[in-house]
Write a protein that holds these residues in place. Structure first.
Motif, short mmCIF file in Angstrom:
data_model
loop_
_atom_site.label_atom_id
_atom_site.label_comp_id
_atom_site.label_asym_id
_atom_site.label_seq_id
_atom_site.Cartn_x
_atom_site.Cartn_y
_atom_site.Cartn_z
N MET A 1 -2.91 -8.98 -2.95
CA MET A 1 -1.66 -8.30 -2.65
C MET A 1 -0.92 -9.13 -1.60
O MET A 1 -1.53 -9.64 -0.65
CB MET A 1 -1.96 -6.89 -2.15
CG MET A 1 -0.78 -6.01 -2.15
SD MET A 1 -1.15 -4.24 -2.07
CE MET A 1 -2.37 -4.15 -0.81
N THR A 6 1.75 -5.32 1.67
CA THR A 6 0.85 -4.71 2.64
C THR A 6 1.63 -4.14 3.82
O THR A 6 1.36 -3.03 4.29
CB THR A 6 -0.19 -5.74 3.13
OG1 THR A 6 -0.91 -6.23 2.00
CG2 THR A 6 -1.16 -5.13 4.13
N ILE A 9 3.44 -0.90 2.85
CA ILE A 9 2.54 0.24 2.81
C ILE A 9 2.27 0.73 4.23
O ILE A 9 2.29 1.94 4.49
CB ILE A 9 1.22 -0.12 2.08
CG1 ILE A 9 1.50 -0.35 0.59
CG2 ILE A 9 0.18 0.99 2.26
CD1 ILE A 9 0.33 -0.93 -0.18
N VAL A 54 2.42 -2.05 -6.48
CA VAL A 54 0.98 -2.30 -6.32
C VAL A 54 0.33 -2.44 -7.69
O VAL A 54 -0.47 -3.35 -7.91
CB VAL A 54 0.31 -1.16 -5.51
CG1 VAL A 54 -1.20 -1.20 -5.65
CG2 VAL A 54 0.71 -1.26 -4.05
N GLU A 64 -8.74 -3.57 -5.02
CA GLU A 64 -7.58 -3.71 -4.13
C GLU A 64 -6.49 -2.72 -4.52
O GLU A 64 -5.87 -2.08 -3.67
CB GLU A 64 -7.04 -5.13 -4.16
CG GLU A 64 -5.92 -5.38 -3.18
CD GLU A 64 -5.43 -6.80 -3.20
OE1 GLU A 64 -4.95 -7.24 -2.14
OE2 GLU A 64 -5.50 -7.47 -4.25
N CYS A 65 -6.29 -2.56 -5.80
CA CYS A 65 -5.29 -1.61 -6.29
C CYS A 65 -5.64 -0.20 -5.87
O CYS A 65 -4.79 0.53 -5.35
CB CYS A 65 -5.20 -1.72 -7.81
SG CYS A 65 -4.00 -0.61 -8.56
N ALA A 68 -5.04 0.37 -2.12
CA ALA A 68 -3.61 0.44 -1.79
C ALA A 68 -3.01 1.76 -2.28
O ALA A 68 -2.25 2.41 -1.55
CB ALA A 68 -2.87 -0.75 -2.40
N ARG A 71 -3.96 4.61 -0.03
CA ARG A 71 -3.19 4.60 1.23
C ARG A 71 -1.81 5.21 1.00
O ARG A 71 -1.32 6.01 1.83
CB ARG A 71 -3.04 3.18 1.77
CG ARG A 71 -4.31 2.60 2.35
CD ARG A 71 -4.11 1.18 2.81
NE ARG A 71 -3.13 1.10 3.89
CZ ARG A 71 -2.57 -0.04 4.29
NH1 ARG A 71 -2.88 -1.19 3.72
NH2 ARG A 71 -1.69 -0.03 5.27
#
Length: 98
Positions: A1, A6, A9, A54, A64-65, A68, A71
């Motif tokens: 990402m 980042t 987010i 994302v 990772e997806c 994210a 979050r």
């Protein structure tokens, strides 16, 4: 990402925390004058935009997806929970007619 995504987010998380605080600490009668409803719409739109970004950026990295997206969802949930709390308080304080 990407670092930009980042950062966006992280900014959403901060904005959601600030809005939650404001929703819970500004009297209901003054909230419209403070633009809190507009802030909620903006956070909702940004969360949706980030969800899409994302998903597109992390197609090959499910972990990772998922992190994210969790979050983003948690940030939006902060605001939703504050609004739900306000609704419960407002309904509890409504005068009853006899």
């Amino acid at each position: 990402m990407t670092p930009i995504l980042t950062r966006r987010i992280a900014e959403l998380e901060l904005d959601a925390a600030v809005l939650r605080h404001r929703l819970l600490h500004i009297p209901l009668a003054l909230q419209e004058d403070c633009g809190l409803q507009a802030c909620h719409r903006i956070i909702g739109r940004e969360a949706l935009t980030l969800f899409r970004a994302v998903r597109q950026e992390t197609r090959d990295d499910d972990d990772e997806c998922d992190r994210a997206l969790c979050r983003i969802e948690a940030a939006y949930q902060l605001v939703h929970d504050a609004i739900e709390s306000l609704a419960v308080l407002a309904l509890a304080e409504l005068p009853t007619r006899h």
